[in-house]
Scaffold this motif. Structure first.
Motif, mmCIF file in Angstrom:
data_model
loop_
_atom_site.group_PDB
_atom_site.id
_atom_site.type_symbol
_atom_site.label_atom_id
_atom_site.label_comp_id
_atom_site.label_asym_id
_atom_site.label_seq_id
_atom_site.Cartn_x
_atom_site.Cartn_y
_atom_site.Cartn_z
ATOM 1 N N LYS A 274 31.731 -0.319 -51.955
ATOM 2 C CA LYS A 274 30.500 -0.468 -52.496
ATOM 3 C C LYS A 274 29.753 0.889 -52.156
ATOM 4 O O LYS A 274 28.992 1.488 -53.195
ATOM 5 C CB LYS A 274 29.502 -1.541 -51.817
ATOM 6 C CG LYS A 274 27.986 -1.423 -52.356
ATOM 7 C CD LYS A 274 27.118 -2.732 -51.852
ATOM 8 C CE LYS A 274 25.923 -2.667 -52.276
ATOM 9 N NZ LYS A 274 25.217 -3.665 -51.784
ATOM 10 N N VAL A 275 30.004 1.265 -50.934
ATOM 11 C CA VAL A 275 29.302 2.595 -50.488
ATOM 12 C C VAL A 275 30.123 3.673 -51.105
ATOM 13 O O VAL A 275 29.309 4.509 -52.108
ATOM 14 C CB VAL A 275 29.731 2.836 -48.861
ATOM 15 C CG1 VAL A 275 29.250 4.386 -48.445
ATOM 16 C CG2 VAL A 275 28.934 1.993 -48.116
ATOM 17 N N LYS B 181 28.505 3.407 -55.013
ATOM 18 C CA LYS B 181 27.138 4.012 -54.790
ATOM 19 C C LYS B 181 27.092 5.702 -54.821
ATOM 20 O O LYS B 181 26.211 5.936 -55.298
ATOM 21 C CB LYS B 181 26.342 3.061 -53.724
ATOM 22 C CG LYS B 181 26.143 1.872 -54.096
ATOM 23 C CD LYS B 181 25.283 1.423 -55.376
ATOM 24 C CE LYS B 181 25.165 -0.008 -55.430
ATOM 25 N NZ LYS B 181 23.954 -0.121 -56.670
ATOM 26 N N GLU C 154 27.631 6.512 -58.134
ATOM 27 C CA GLU C 154 26.794 6.365 -59.043
ATOM 28 C C GLU C 154 25.673 7.261 -58.966
ATOM 29 O O GLU C 154 24.726 7.792 -59.797
ATOM 30 C CB GLU C 154 26.303 4.858 -59.007
ATOM 31 C CG GLU C 154 27.101 3.924 -59.439
ATOM 32 C CD GLU C 154 26.690 2.265 -59.172
ATOM 33 O OE1 GLU C 154 25.653 2.359 -58.421
ATOM 34 O OE2 GLU C 154 27.469 1.387 -59.709
ATOM 35 N N GLU C 155 25.317 7.646 -57.567
ATOM 36 C CA GLU C 155 24.047 8.485 -57.347
ATOM 37 C C GLU C 155 24.428 9.845 -57.875
ATOM 38 O O GLU C 155 23.442 10.688 -58.482
ATOM 39 C CB GLU C 155 23.856 8.494 -55.804
ATOM 40 C CG GLU C 155 23.114 7.045 -55.266
ATOM 41 C CD GLU C 155 22.102 6.538 -56.047
ATOM 42 O OE1 GLU C 155 21.168 7.346 -56.973
ATOM 43 O OE2 GLU C 155 21.633 5.404 -56.021
ATOM 44 N N GLU D 268 23.677 10.051 -61.600
ATOM 45 C CA GLU D 268 22.202 9.973 -61.725
ATOM 46 C C GLU D 268 21.707 11.258 -61.651
ATOM 47 O O GLU D 268 20.822 11.535 -62.344
ATOM 48 C CB GLU D 268 21.653 8.752 -60.980
ATOM 49 C CG GLU D 268 21.967 7.555 -61.565
ATOM 50 C CD GLU D 268 21.603 6.133 -60.897
ATOM 51 O OE1 GLU D 268 20.646 6.471 -59.884
ATOM 52 O OE2 GLU D 268 21.952 5.020 -60.852
ATOM 53 N N GLU E 149 16.246 10.701 -56.896
ATOM 54 C CA GLU E 149 17.818 10.445 -56.969
ATOM 55 C C GLU E 149 18.585 11.171 -55.766
ATOM 56 O O GLU E 149 19.293 10.839 -55.300
ATOM 57 C CB GLU E 149 18.519 10.686 -58.270
ATOM 58 C CG GLU E 149 17.939 9.995 -59.357
ATOM 59 C CD GLU E 149 18.137 8.602 -59.322
ATOM 60 O OE1 GLU E 149 18.989 8.051 -58.763
ATOM 61 O OE2 GLU E 149 17.603 7.867 -59.983
ATOM 62 N N ASP F 44 18.079 8.842 -53.094
ATOM 63 C CA ASP F 44 18.980 7.725 -52.784
ATOM 64 C C ASP F 44 20.358 8.262 -52.505
ATOM 65 O O ASP F 44 21.013 7.481 -51.707
ATOM 66 C CB ASP F 44 19.103 7.259 -54.420
ATOM 67 C CG ASP F 44 17.823 6.419 -54.813
ATOM 68 O OD1 ASP F 44 16.944 6.012 -53.908
ATOM 69 O OD2 ASP F 44 17.696 6.127 -56.129
ATOM 70 N N TRP G 57 22.868 6.877 -49.192
ATOM 71 C CA TRP G 57 24.329 6.451 -49.339
ATOM 72 C C TRP G 57 25.198 7.141 -48.692
ATOM 73 O O TRP G 57 26.181 6.789 -48.016
ATOM 74 C CB TRP G 57 24.668 6.092 -50.614
ATOM 75 C CG TRP G 57 24.059 4.895 -51.483
ATOM 76 C CD1 TRP G 57 23.197 4.862 -52.268
ATOM 77 C CD2 TRP G 57 24.286 3.348 -51.066
ATOM 78 N NE1 TRP G 57 22.887 3.464 -52.608
ATOM 79 C CE2 TRP G 57 23.449 2.786 -51.719
ATOM 80 C CE3 TRP G 57 25.236 2.777 -50.250
ATOM 81 C CZ2 TRP G 57 23.561 1.317 -51.686
ATOM 82 C CZ3 TRP G 57 25.202 1.571 -49.961
ATOM 83 C CH2 TRP G 57 24.483 0.812 -50.746
ATOM 84 N N GLU H 268 24.794 6.014 -45.284
ATOM 85 C CA GLU H 268 25.526 4.710 -45.185
ATOM 86 C C GLU H 268 27.358 4.924 -44.895
ATOM 87 O O GLU H 268 27.701 4.234 -44.057
ATOM 88 C CB GLU H 268 25.343 3.820 -46.371
ATOM 89 C CG GLU H 268 24.105 3.184 -46.389
ATOM 90 C CD GLU H 268 23.497 2.132 -45.224
ATOM 91 O OE1 GLU H 268 24.514 1.177 -44.966
ATOM 92 O OE2 GLU H 268 22.764 2.619 -44.460
#
Length: 99
Positions: free
Chosen positions: A7-8, A11, A14-15, A18, A51, A54, A58, A61
């Protein structure tokens, strides 16, 4: 990898995508332009800043999960600053070593 690690990484990707979108909008229309159909979403600059925030979340994280090494990130940040300051071209990271 366990599901949280996946997931990390997803993400982070994805960021980055974006951020690319917001950069393209900023380059095409300017930093203070906004979508007139969605004025409450802010200017291109504000959306880019959101963005980037965000992405920073991550990235933090990923560091906390041990997926990337913060010291190596800082090392490469410093290296980049040195290369830009000296006008040097990009260089490849060292082989081997990794998390």
């Amino acid at each position: 990898m366990d599901p949280r690690e996946v997931k990390v990484f997803v993400k982070l990707g994805e960021e980055c995508a974006e951020i690319q979108q917001e950069l393209a909008k900023t380059l095409l229309h300017g930093p203070y332009s906004y979508n007139p159909l969605e004025p409450m979403r802010g200017t291109n600059r504000q959306r880019l800043e959101k963005e980037l925030g965000d992405l920073m979340y991550w990235l933090d994280e990923a560091v906390k999960a041990g997926l990337v090494d913060e010291h190596m990130i800082r090392h490469w940040e410093f290296d980049k600053r040195q290369r830009i300051a000296s006008g040097a071209r990009e260089k490849a990271p060292p082989q081997g070593g990794g998390v």
